[in-house]
Design a protein around this motif. Structure first.
Motif, mmCIF file in Angstrom:
data_model
loop_
_atom_site.group_PDB
_atom_site.id
_atom_site.type_symbol
_atom_site.label_atom_id
_atom_site.label_comp_id
_atom_site.label_asym_id
_atom_site.label_seq_id
_atom_site.Cartn_x
_atom_site.Cartn_y
_atom_site.Cartn_z
ATOM 1 N N LEU A 71 55.297 39.659 40.739
ATOM 2 C CA LEU A 71 53.430 38.733 41.736
ATOM 3 C C LEU A 71 53.393 37.833 40.471
ATOM 4 O O LEU A 71 53.031 36.733 41.496
ATOM 5 N N THR A 86 45.802 31.854 40.715
ATOM 6 C CA THR A 86 45.938 33.190 40.817
ATOM 7 C C THR A 86 45.061 33.137 41.487
ATOM 8 O O THR A 86 43.546 33.303 40.521
ATOM 9 N N ARG A 106 53.126 35.615 48.303
ATOM 10 C CA ARG A 106 52.013 34.886 48.231
ATOM 11 C C ARG A 106 51.312 35.604 48.718
ATOM 12 O O ARG A 106 49.970 35.560 47.614
ATOM 13 N N LEU A 131 49.370 32.266 43.623
ATOM 14 C CA LEU A 131 49.256 34.086 44.750
ATOM 15 C C LEU A 131 47.879 34.186 44.739
ATOM 16 O O LEU A 131 46.939 34.164 43.939
#
Lengths: 114, 282
Positions: A60, A91, A9, A66
């Motif tokens: 990813l 993200t 992460r 993330l």
């Protein structure tokens, strides 16, 4: 194409081939991530990964929550989109060109807690 | 084959089952040394949390017990014990694998290429028409795209200067907003700046190059003054270089005037085809 995936992460970009990210910021962020004894992905250059359409980009981008330590968020999002894997809204992109290392690390680690 | 398609060596600093923990300071030294040399490093505590391309070679670095951990994930894995080895020696061991596996030498290419901000791009194709090095292309759905990243001329941001929407970024550029910083209302004055550059250069940069070259040639043949002709060309190139921040090496590597003309025509045709409603795009 891509083997087993349970992507990490945290992504740290070292921007190894240019001097646009201050060296002391990069070093401090990497040091503190290493000291935290957590799993994370460190890449020499996110631009190169994007140009290569590295399969890890897709893995990813699909990771919920993330956190990325790199450069300007607009550029980072553009790099993922260019590789065919746009980043999710949740993200977080931390900018080592403008933010201080403690702020970057705090955001990276806070978001991974729990 | 593009240099972007080759096998890469990447590394994993593994501290999960089957490998003893590493001191934090040592961990940082190893990671930093590998990254500086262009190798990706994954700090890992579980062998199942690994993603890699089949073409890549993954080097597992660790303080292994008697039997190596299980990394049977469908890609090539090499184990490199690190007990008693310092960071430079670890890097050397990894670098040795480049030759063995015919891998791309890390850092051989400075990743410099345009990145399109599609939230701003209007698909006007000016970048496609402008670039002489075939960096841009058109997707099947007729969208501008960066196709040949490694054709781009290092440190040259010229195409971003001709984009009327400030939609082209070079993440490694020094200045905003080309570096990806937010686009301010001031930046939008670049539209006006673009007009200024156009006026300065006579409406079209490549046309300007051609015209100046022709004038210089004409002057050269008329006056037999090659020094003056060269000075004229240098002056106009210097103006271009300053206004658009184009590296001198890029200008020096420009194709001949005839080649420029041919490439500009080809690019314009591709752009027109992409924008025409019923035209098939290649």
């Amino acid at each position: 194409m891509t083997a087993s995936t349970s992507p990490l992460r945290i992504l740290y970009c070292h921007c190894a081939f240019a001097r646009v990210v201050p060296g002391d910021v990069k070093a401090a962020v990497l040091d503190q991530l290493s000291a935290a004894a957590i799993e994370f992905e460190a890449v020499p250059d996110l631009c190169e990964m994007s140009a290569r359409r590295d399969p890890r980009i897709a893995a990813l981008a699909a990771t919920p929550g993330l956190r990325i330590a790199a450069c300007f968020p607009r550029a980072v999002r553009g790099l993922f989109e260019a590789a065919g894997s746009p980043l999710a809204e949740d993200t977080s992109v931390l900018n080592m060109r403008t933010q201080a290392a403690p702020d970057v690390v705090e955001s990276l680690l806070a978001e991974t807690a729990g | 084959m593009s240099r972007l398609d080759g096998t890469q060596i990447r590394t994993v600093l593994y501290e999960g089952p089957g490998s003893a923990p590493i001191e934090p300071a040592v961990r940082s030294q190893i990671m930093s040394a590998l990254l500086d040399k262009g190798f990706a490093v994954t700090a890992l505590q579980s062998s199942t949390h690994l993603t890699a391309a089949e073409r890549d070679v993954v080097v597992i670095l660790g303080r292994f017990a008697d039997s190596p951990p299980d990394f049977n994930n469908g890609f090539t894995v090499r184990f490199q014990p690190i007990d008693g080895i310092d960071a430079p020696a670890i890097v050397a061991a990894v670098e040795q694998l480049i030759g063995e596996h015919g891998a791309v030498k890390a850092g051989a290419w400075k990743p410099w290429f345009p990145v399109i901000d599609y939230s701003r791009c209007t698909n006007c194709m000016q970048c496609l028409s402008f670039c002489l090095f075939d960096v841009y292309g058109v997707s099947k759905d007729r969208k501008i795209q960066v196709r040949n990243q490694d054709n781009c001329k290092t440190d040259c941001p010229a195409c971003s200067r001709v984009c009327p929407e400030v939609a082209i970024m070079f993440p490694k550029y020094r200045h905003a907003p080309i570096n990806g910083d937010q686009v301010s209302s001031d930046d939008m004055r670049r539209e006006a700046m673009k007009v200024d550059i156009s006026a300065l250069l006579g409406g079209d940069i490549y046309a300007m190059l051609r015209d100046r070259s022709v004038k210089a040639t004409s002057r050269f043949s008329k006056e037999r003054d090659d020094e003056r002709a060269i000075k004229e060309r240098q002056n106009c190139l210097r103006k271009l270089q300053q206004d658009m921040d184009i590296p001198a090496e890029v200008l020096a590597s420009l194709p001949s005037v005839d080649e420029i003309r041919a490439k500009a025509q080809q690019a314009a045709a591709r752009a027109q085809a992409a924008m025409a409603p019923e035209t098939e795009v290649q």
